[in-house]
Design a protein around this motif. Structure first.
Motif, mmCIF file in Angstrom:
data_model
loop_
_atom_site.group_PDB
_atom_site.id
_atom_site.type_symbol
_atom_site.label_atom_id
_atom_site.label_comp_id
_atom_site.label_asym_id
_atom_site.label_seq_id
_atom_site.Cartn_x
_atom_site.Cartn_y
_atom_site.Cartn_z
ATOM 1 N N LEU A 144 0.837 -1.200 0.000
ATOM 2 C CA LEU A 144 0.000 0.000 0.000
ATOM 3 C C LEU A 144 0.872 1.250 0.000
ATOM 4 C CD1 LEU A 144 -2.656 1.589 0.331
ATOM 5 C CD2 LEU A 144 -2.488 1.145 2.802
ATOM 6 N N GLY A 145 1.896 1.260 0.856
ATOM 7 C CA GLY A 145 2.782 2.413 0.915
ATOM 8 C C GLY A 145 3.537 2.636 -0.381
ATOM 9 N N GLU A 146 3.988 1.563 -1.008
ATOM 10 C CA GLU A 146 4.696 1.702 -2.284
ATOM 11 C C GLU A 146 3.804 2.351 -3.337
ATOM 12 O OE1 GLU A 146 5.987 -2.186 -3.264
ATOM 13 O OE2 GLU A 146 7.469 -2.306 -1.651
ATOM 14 N N SER A 147 2.554 1.946 -3.385
ATOM 15 C CA SER A 147 1.626 2.517 -4.358
ATOM 16 C C SER A 147 1.365 3.987 -4.065
ATOM 17 C CB SER A 147 0.316 1.727 -4.351
ATOM 18 O OG SER A 147 -0.543 2.164 -5.383
ATOM 19 N N LEU A 148 1.189 4.333 -2.788
ATOM 20 C CA LEU A 148 0.927 5.727 -2.428
ATOM 21 C C LEU A 148 2.149 6.609 -2.667
ATOM 22 C CD1 LEU A 148 -1.110 5.217 0.868
ATOM 23 C CD2 LEU A 148 -1.984 6.066 -1.319
ATOM 24 N N ARG A 149 3.331 6.095 -2.381
ATOM 25 C CA ARG A 149 4.540 6.885 -2.615
ATOM 26 C C ARG A 149 4.727 7.149 -4.104
ATOM 27 N NH1 ARG A 149 6.737 3.369 1.157
ATOM 28 N NH2 ARG A 149 7.973 2.292 -0.416
ATOM 29 N N ALA A 150 4.464 6.125 -4.918
ATOM 30 C CA ALA A 150 4.663 6.269 -6.360
ATOM 31 C C ALA A 150 3.713 7.306 -6.955
ATOM 32 C CB ALA A 150 4.469 4.930 -7.054
ATOM 33 N N ARG A 151 2.493 7.351 -6.457
ATOM 34 C CA ARG A 151 1.501 8.247 -7.058
ATOM 35 C C ARG A 151 1.482 9.626 -6.406
ATOM 36 N NH1 ARG A 151 -2.918 7.887 -10.433
ATOM 37 N NH2 ARG A 151 -4.539 9.453 -10.072
ATOM 38 N N TYR A 152 1.664 9.677 -5.063
ATOM 39 C CA TYR A 152 1.456 10.935 -4.346
ATOM 40 C C TYR A 152 2.724 11.499 -3.701
ATOM 41 C CZ TYR A 152 -3.322 9.348 -4.946
ATOM 42 O OH TYR A 152 -4.491 8.893 -5.486
ATOM 43 N N GLY A 153 3.836 10.780 -3.785
ATOM 44 C CA GLY A 153 5.089 11.305 -3.260
ATOM 45 C C GLY A 153 5.151 11.410 -1.755
ATOM 46 N N ILE A 154 4.439 10.551 -1.045
ATOM 47 C CA ILE A 154 4.438 10.594 0.422
ATOM 48 C C ILE A 154 5.714 9.938 0.946
ATOM 49 C CG2 ILE A 154 3.193 9.940 2.509
ATOM 50 C CD1 ILE A 154 0.690 9.756 0.906
ATOM 51 N N ALA A 155 6.327 10.551 1.951
ATOM 52 C CA ALA A 155 7.564 10.024 2.520
ATOM 53 C C ALA A 155 7.323 8.704 3.241
ATOM 54 C CB ALA A 155 8.170 11.033 3.488
ATOM 55 N N ALA A 156 8.297 7.804 3.140
ATOM 56 C CA ALA A 156 8.187 6.501 3.796
ATOM 57 C C ALA A 156 8.066 6.646 5.306
ATOM 58 C CB ALA A 156 9.400 5.642 3.439
ATOM 59 N N GLY A 157 8.783 7.618 5.892
ATOM 60 C CA GLY A 157 8.721 7.812 7.339
ATOM 61 C C GLY A 157 7.340 8.217 7.817
ATOM 62 N N LEU A 158 6.664 9.027 7.031
ATOM 63 C CA LEU A 158 5.294 9.409 7.377
ATOM 64 C C LEU A 158 4.387 8.180 7.385
ATOM 65 C CD1 LEU A 158 3.276 12.397 5.942
ATOM 66 C CD2 LEU A 158 2.279 10.130 6.041
ATOM 67 N N LEU A 159 4.510 7.326 6.368
ATOM 68 C CA LEU A 159 3.656 6.152 6.280
ATOM 69 C C LEU A 159 3.952 5.155 7.400
ATOM 70 C CD1 LEU A 159 3.687 5.658 2.410
ATOM 71 C CD2 LEU A 159 1.869 6.657 3.809
ATOM 72 N N ARG A 160 5.223 4.996 7.754
ATOM 73 C CA ARG A 160 5.542 4.131 8.891
ATOM 74 C C ARG A 160 4.964 4.710 10.179
ATOM 75 N NH1 ARG A 160 10.569 3.634 6.136
ATOM 76 N NH2 ARG A 160 11.488 5.263 7.434
ATOM 77 N N GLY A 161 5.014 6.029 10.314
ATOM 78 C CA GLY A 161 4.398 6.668 11.476
ATOM 79 C C GLY A 161 2.902 6.446 11.515
ATOM 80 N N ASN A 162 2.253 6.518 10.358
ATOM 81 C CA ASN A 162 0.827 6.226 10.299
ATOM 82 C C ASN A 162 0.531 4.804 10.771
ATOM 83 O OD1 ASN A 162 0.294 8.748 9.232
ATOM 84 N ND2 ASN A 162 -0.274 8.008 7.202
ATOM 85 N N ALA A 163 1.339 3.857 10.292
ATOM 86 C CA ALA A 163 1.147 2.457 10.679
ATOM 87 C C ALA A 163 1.304 2.277 12.181
ATOM 88 C CB ALA A 163 2.128 1.567 9.929
ATOM 89 N N ALA A 164 2.319 2.925 12.751
ATOM 90 C CA ALA A 164 2.556 2.818 14.192
ATOM 91 C C ALA A 164 1.447 3.486 14.985
ATOM 92 C CB ALA A 164 3.906 3.442 14.533
ATOM 93 N N SER A 165 1.006 4.663 14.539
ATOM 94 C CA SER A 165 -0.065 5.364 15.226
ATOM 95 C C SER A 165 -1.353 4.551 15.220
ATOM 96 C CB SER A 165 -0.294 6.722 14.550
ATOM 97 O OG SER A 165 -1.333 7.442 15.181
ATOM 98 N N ALA A 166 -1.652 3.927 14.075
ATOM 99 C CA ALA A 166 -2.854 3.101 13.978
ATOM 100 C C ALA A 166 -2.755 1.883 14.884
ATOM 101 C CB ALA A 166 -3.069 2.676 12.523
ATOM 102 N N LEU A 167 -1.563 1.276 14.970
ATOM 103 C CA LEU A 167 -1.371 0.127 15.850
ATOM 104 C C LEU A 167 -1.550 0.536 17.311
ATOM 105 C CD1 LEU A 167 -0.511 -2.756 16.556
ATOM 106 C CD2 LEU A 167 1.887 -2.015 16.308
ATOM 107 N N ALA A 168 -0.960 1.655 17.710
ATOM 108 C CA ALA A 168 -1.075 2.109 19.093
ATOM 109 C C ALA A 168 -2.529 2.393 19.461
ATOM 110 C CB ALA A 168 -0.212 3.353 19.301
ATOM 111 N N ALA A 169 -3.266 3.019 18.559
ATOM 112 C CA ALA A 169 -4.676 3.313 18.825
ATOM 113 C C ALA A 169 -5.486 2.030 18.950
ATOM 114 C CB ALA A 169 -5.239 4.197 17.711
ATOM 115 N N THR A 170 -5.189 1.054 18.097
ATOM 116 C CA THR A 170 -5.867 -0.236 18.178
ATOM 117 C C THR A 170 -5.596 -0.913 19.518
ATOM 118 O OG1 THR A 170 -5.749 -0.556 15.789
ATOM 119 C CG2 THR A 170 -6.029 -2.525 17.140
ATOM 120 N N ALA A 171 -4.351 -0.890 19.951
ATOM 121 C CA ALA A 171 -3.995 -1.508 21.227
ATOM 122 C C ALA A 171 -4.707 -0.835 22.393
ATOM 123 C CB ALA A 171 -2.478 -1.444 21.422
#
Length: 249
Positions: A144-171
């Motif tokens: 998912l991140g690879e597709s978003l980076r290719a199309r929208y230029g989002i930084a990998a660090g931002l996407l990893r932060g999103n993943a971590a934030s979502a995991l923490a909220a779920t927990a």
């Protein structure tokens, strides 16, 4: 236990934990929806019919995002939260999880939040932390991140932060539910799996944790949405006034 009954047990945890199956009676016919594997496929610049591009446009329209990159980040974090909720919820409640292969999950890119997910076939791998990481991080969030980076230029660090934030909220939500319902074994399993997941190389540098609290080192860009402000776990104490790309890494 019957798989549908196991998934029904997730419903009281909230909408982000709901996983419907092809045998369920409610909702649209899953065969009409794209799979997440199709959503993660490379997106051509002019692919207006691509499900991921359609999802980003839907989110942009609903939140009034000033640019596609912001809507893409919000869409990414919402889908990450859905995937973590289903996977960690199954592991904490039942000690196992279904096979969440992207080709088995159908998804409605036009639905309101939380993202609507259908599982078309039930398979059961073991639910250790490595399996959770394989299922969600490697199976979903990396492509998912690879597709978003290719199309929208989002930084990998931002996407990893999103993943971590979502995991923490779920927990946190799992822990809250488990304590209200006196399911201490669920809280313990959720905490153990979460700690192991945050030790994964893709997540261990995304922020700082203290118990269930989490402070990320990146920003999801939600502050750029009109009236959005900063999230509770944002690296910024208040919305930044610098360049709009200042928090992209």
């Amino acid at each position: 236990m019957d798989p549908d009954r196991e998934f029904d047990a997730l419903r009281p945890l909230g909408g982000f934990f709901v996983l419907r199956t092809a045998t369920a009676a409610d909702g649209p016919c899953p065969g009409r929806l794209p799979t997440l594997a199709q959503a993660y496929a490379p997106v051509a610049p002019d692919a207006h019919g691509h499900p991921l591009a359609a999802r980003v446009r839907t989110v942009a329209d609903r939140i009034g995002a000033p640019e596609p990159r912001v809507a893409a980040s919000v869409a990414h974090q919402a889908l990450a939260a859905r995937l973590w909720s289903v996977a960690l919820g199954c592991a904490a409640l039942h000690g196992r999880l279904p096979d969440l292969d992207p080709g088995l999950l159908r998804w409605d890119p036009d639905a309101t939040a939380p993202d609507d997910l259908w599982l078309t076939e039930v398979r059961r791998p073991p639910a250790g932390a490595r399996t959770l990481a394989d299922a969600v991080l490697h199976g979903h969030l990396e492509p998912l991140g690879e597709s978003l980076r290719a199309r929208y230029g989002i930084a990998a660090g931002l996407l990893r932060g999103n993943a971590a934030s979502a995991l923490a909220a779920t927990a946190r939500e799992l822990d809250r539910w488990a304590r209200v319902n006196r399911r201490t074994e669920v809280a313990e399993r959720a905490r153990a799996r979460t700690a192991e997941l945050f030790a994964h190389p893709l997540l261990r540098t995304t922020g700082t944790r203290a118990g269930l609290a989490f402070r990320r080192r990146s920003c999801c860009l939600y502050y750029r949405v009109p009236g959005g402000g900063v999230c509770a776990d944002c690296c910024f104490p208040r919305p930044p006034r610098s360049s709009p790309r200042a928090a992209s890494g």
